[in-house]
Design a protein around this motif. Structure first.
Motif, short mmCIF file in Angstrom:
data_model
loop_
_atom_site.label_atom_id
_atom_site.label_comp_id
_atom_site.label_asym_id
_atom_site.label_seq_id
_atom_site.Cartn_x
_atom_site.Cartn_y
_atom_site.Cartn_z
N LEU A 130 0.83 -1.20 0.00
CA LEU A 130 0.00 0.00 0.00
C LEU A 130 0.86 1.25 0.00
O LEU A 130 1.92 1.29 0.63
N ARG A 131 0.39 2.24 -0.71
CA ARG A 131 1.09 3.53 -0.74
C ARG A 131 0.97 4.22 0.61
O ARG A 131 0.10 3.89 1.40
N PRO A 132 1.81 5.23 0.87
CA PRO A 132 1.75 5.95 2.15
C PRO A 132 0.39 6.61 2.38
O PRO A 132 -0.36 6.89 1.43
N THR A 133 0.11 6.90 3.64
CA THR A 133 -1.18 7.51 3.97
C THR A 133 -1.30 8.94 3.43
O THR A 133 -2.40 9.48 3.40
N SER A 134 -0.21 9.52 2.97
CA SER A 134 -0.30 10.87 2.38
C SER A 134 -1.18 10.87 1.13
O SER A 134 -1.73 11.90 0.75
N SER A 135 -1.34 9.70 0.50
CA SER A 135 -2.20 9.60 -0.68
C SER A 135 -3.53 8.91 -0.37
O SER A 135 -4.28 8.56 -1.26
N VAL B 174 -13.11 7.52 5.02
CA VAL B 174 -14.52 7.89 4.99
C VAL B 174 -15.15 7.20 6.19
O VAL B 174 -15.08 5.98 6.31
N ARG B 175 -15.71 7.96 7.08
CA ARG B 175 -16.27 7.39 8.31
C ARG B 175 -17.58 8.07 8.68
O ARG B 175 -17.92 9.12 8.11
N ILE B 176 -18.27 7.48 9.60
CA ILE B 176 -19.52 8.05 10.11
C ILE B 176 -19.25 8.59 11.50
O ILE B 176 -18.77 7.86 12.38
N VAL B 177 -19.55 9.88 11.70
CA VAL B 177 -19.39 10.53 12.99
C VAL B 177 -20.70 11.26 13.29
O VAL B 177 -21.12 12.13 12.51
N ASN B 178 -21.33 10.89 14.39
CA ASN B 178 -22.60 11.51 14.78
C ASN B 178 -23.61 11.52 13.65
O ASN B 178 -24.28 12.52 13.40
N GLY B 179 -23.69 10.41 12.92
CA GLY B 179 -24.68 10.27 11.86
C GLY B 179 -24.32 10.96 10.55
O GLY B 179 -25.11 10.97 9.62
N LYS B 180 -23.13 11.53 10.45
CA LYS B 180 -22.70 12.19 9.22
C LYS B 180 -21.52 11.44 8.61
O LYS B 180 -20.65 10.95 9.32
N VAL B 181 -21.50 11.40 7.28
CA VAL B 181 -20.38 10.79 6.57
C VAL B 181 -19.31 11.85 6.39
O VAL B 181 -19.54 12.91 5.81
N ILE B 182 -18.12 11.56 6.92
CA ILE B 182 -17.00 12.50 6.92
C ILE B 182 -15.85 11.90 6.12
O ILE B 182 -15.50 10.73 6.31
N THR B 183 -15.25 12.69 5.25
CA THR B 183 -14.07 12.27 4.49
C THR B 183 -12.88 13.07 4.98
O THR B 183 -12.94 14.30 5.08
N THR B 184 -11.79 12.36 5.28
CA THR B 184 -10.56 12.99 5.74
C THR B 184 -9.42 12.53 4.84
O THR B 184 -9.23 11.34 4.65
#
Length: 147
Positions: free
Chosen positions: A46-51, A55-65
């Motif tokens: 796998l490539r480094p996390t820099s790339s 995508v997760r669910i936080v308090n019922g919202k889909v969040i992309t980091t």
């Protein structure tokens, strides 16, 4: 029984330095050997996390980091899927893989997590069974139908 090996370690190799060429050569030989024996199903790095992104669910919202993920002490660096007769065989293969790291990259610290995968005979939903099994069966059916 299929097993997934998940290789993790620090993303910043720091004092360990980069992986030495001798390690890659030995892993290449191991891959060739396990492919010929039919035990190795799939593998990849796998490539480094820099790339990467999460995508997760936080308090019922889909969040992309977007990466890098500075809070991560260890990251997944690669994986492999094997077909073994027993858990003991899986453990022996993981020890062999880690021994290559100990020998050729002694300053590196990491681990291999070994997880057995669901199979058709397990009491699970069809969607939990490894997808490559279904793909293999579909390809075999297409090859047979084309004859």
């Amino acid at each position: 029984m299929r097993y997934m090996f998940i290789v993790s370690g620090p993303e910043d190799h720091g004092a360990a330095g980069p992986p030495p060429p001798a390690l890659f050569e030995e892993i290449g030989r191991l891959i060739e050997q396990d492919t010929k024996s039919g035990r190795l199903v799939s593998y990849g790095g796998l490539r480094p996390t820099s790339s990467a992104a999460r995508v997760r669910i936080v308090n019922g919202k889909v969040i992309t980091t977007d990466g890098p993920f500075t809070e991560a002490k260890e990251v997944i660096g690669g994986f492999s899927i094997y077909d073994f007769k027993s858990r003991e065989e899986a453990l022996a293969e993981a020890r062999k893989f880690m021994e290559l790291h100990r020998k050729h990259w002694p300053a590196w610290q990491g681990h291999v997590e070994i997880r057995q995968m669901f199979e058709a005979e397990d009491d699970v939903r069809e969607t939990q069974i490894e997808g490559s099994r279904a793909l293999e069966q579909a390809r075999a059916g297409a090859d047979h139908a084309g004859r």
